[in-house]
Design an enzyme around this catalytic site. Structure first.
Site, PDB file in Angstrom:
ATOM      1  N   ASP A   6       3.493  16.883   2.347  1.00  0.00           N
ATOM      2  CA  ASP A   6       4.167  16.916   0.630  1.00  0.00           C
ATOM      3  C   ASP A   6       5.340  15.827   1.013  1.00  0.00           C
ATOM      4  OD1 ASP A   6       5.652  17.533  -1.566  1.00  0.00           O
ATOM      5  OD2 ASP A   6       6.245  19.703  -1.745  1.00  0.00           O
ATOM      6  N   ASN A  59       3.487   4.761  -0.356  1.00  0.00           N
ATOM      7  CA  ASN A  59       2.436   4.789  -1.533  1.00  0.00           C
ATOM      8  C   ASN A  59       2.075   5.945  -1.885  1.00  0.00           C
ATOM      9  OD1 ASN A  59       0.325   3.197  -2.779  1.00  0.00           O
ATOM     10  ND2 ASN A  59      -0.892   4.781  -1.734  1.00  0.00           N
ATOM     11  N   TYR A 117       8.350   5.025 -14.529  1.00  0.00           N
ATOM     12  CA  TYR A 117       7.859   4.875 -13.918  1.00  0.00           C
ATOM     13  C   TYR A 117       8.250   2.719 -13.631  1.00  0.00           C
ATOM     14  CZ  TYR A 117       3.981   1.824 -11.566  1.00  0.00           C
ATOM     15  OH  TYR A 117       3.119   1.002 -10.751  1.00  0.00           O
ATOM     16  N   LYS A 148      10.256   2.325  -9.984  1.00  0.00           N
ATOM     17  CA  LYS A 148       9.410   0.404  -9.481  1.00  0.00           C
ATOM     18  C   LYS A 148      10.472  -0.338  -9.038  1.00  0.00           C
ATOM     19  CE  LYS A 148       5.135   2.390  -8.443  1.00  0.00           C
ATOM     20  NZ  LYS A 148       5.298   2.242  -7.214  1.00  0.00           N
ATOM     21  N   ILE A 177      -3.854  -2.283 -11.938  1.00  0.00           N
ATOM     22  CA  ILE A 177      -5.187  -2.545 -11.155  1.00  0.00           C
ATOM     23  C   ILE A 177      -6.520  -1.582 -11.947  1.00  0.00           C
ATOM     24  CG2 ILE A 177      -6.382  -0.804  -8.792  1.00  0.00           C
ATOM     25  CD1 ILE A 177      -4.452  -2.949  -7.962  1.00  0.00           C
TER      26      ILE A 177
END
Length: 245
Positions: free
Chosen positions: A51, A78, A156, A160, A189
């Protein structure tokens, strides 16, 4: 891109992008250790249930890698932990949810870097790749979501963007120790999104298609390898040209 004899940790190596990264890094000769909360298929890596949001858990698992393999030459950050309300509209999102997602994602990247960097520094070198996103460097094109139920996450973009600049800071700090820290920023993606979204996205991107996991993995392997031995602090954008227009 020869990684023979290298020990490489990939966090989130069981997911869509992670699985492709594990496969490609392994094909370059590395021993890949997959840190994930889900078990991998075991064919191309050793999966260690980990985790990444728990500092004690990460430290314990890193200690285990050192005991079993003796070193850590590469790290790919990742993992993509997120709350169940991920994608809630910004005005409706609770602040507790915002804080939890920033903690789980941005802060976990920082923490895993912090645990691995001294090992690489003391060993005289290493390579880290942090997975960011095009939405860490440009704003969202909101028109591609029209007519769909997809609601892009504000957290997000903040996360990022933070990862991109954290990478630059760490590259500057650890360059003298021959430790390289870079980013890869994927474009969108394909993952069975609604047809209307896919069509709008592909109309917008110069290469006229969404990305695939196998488009991203070679960039990660390259940055881990000695072929990139004079590259650090770089954000390698793999987006079919999305950010150039």
């Amino acid at each position: 891109m020869n990684l023979s004899g290298k020990i490489v940790i990939v966090t989130g190596g069981t997911g869509l992008l992670g699985k492709a990264m594990v496969s490609h890094i392994s094909s370059a000769g590395a021993q890949v250790i997959n840190f994930d909360v889900k078990k991998g298929d075991g064919k191309e890596s050793e999966t260690i249930i980990c985790d990444v949001t728990s500092e004690n858990h990460v430290q314990k698992k890193i200690n285990g890698v050192l005991e079993n393999y003796g070193s850590i030459h590469g790290l790919v950050n990742n993992a993509y932990p997120r709350t169940d309300d991920w994608g809630t509209d910004f005005e409706e999102l609770s602040f507790d949810s915002w804080k939890k997602n920033v903690d789980w994602q941005l802060n976990s990247y920082a923490m895993v870097n912090q645990k691995v960097l001294p090992i690489m520094r003391n060993a005289g070198g290493g390579s880290i790749v942090n997975i960011a996103s095009i939405y860490g460097i440009v704003g969202n094109d909101m028109t591609i979501y029209d007519g769909t139920e997809i609601n892009p996450s504000a957290a997000y973009s903040a996360i990022k963007g933070g990862i991109v600049n954290l990478t630059r800071f760490l590259a500057s700090k650890y360059g003298p120790y021959n430790v390289r820290i870079n980013c890869v920023s994927p474009g969108g993606i394909f993952n069975n999104q609604p047809k209307k979204f896919v069509e709008a996205y592909e109309k917008r991107v110069p290469m006229t298609r969404m990305g695939k996991p196998e488009d991203i993995a070679p960039a990660v392997t390259f940055l881990l390898s000695d072929e990139a031995k004079y590259i650090t602090g770089h954000n390698l954008v793999v987006d079919g040209g999305w950010t150039i227009i």
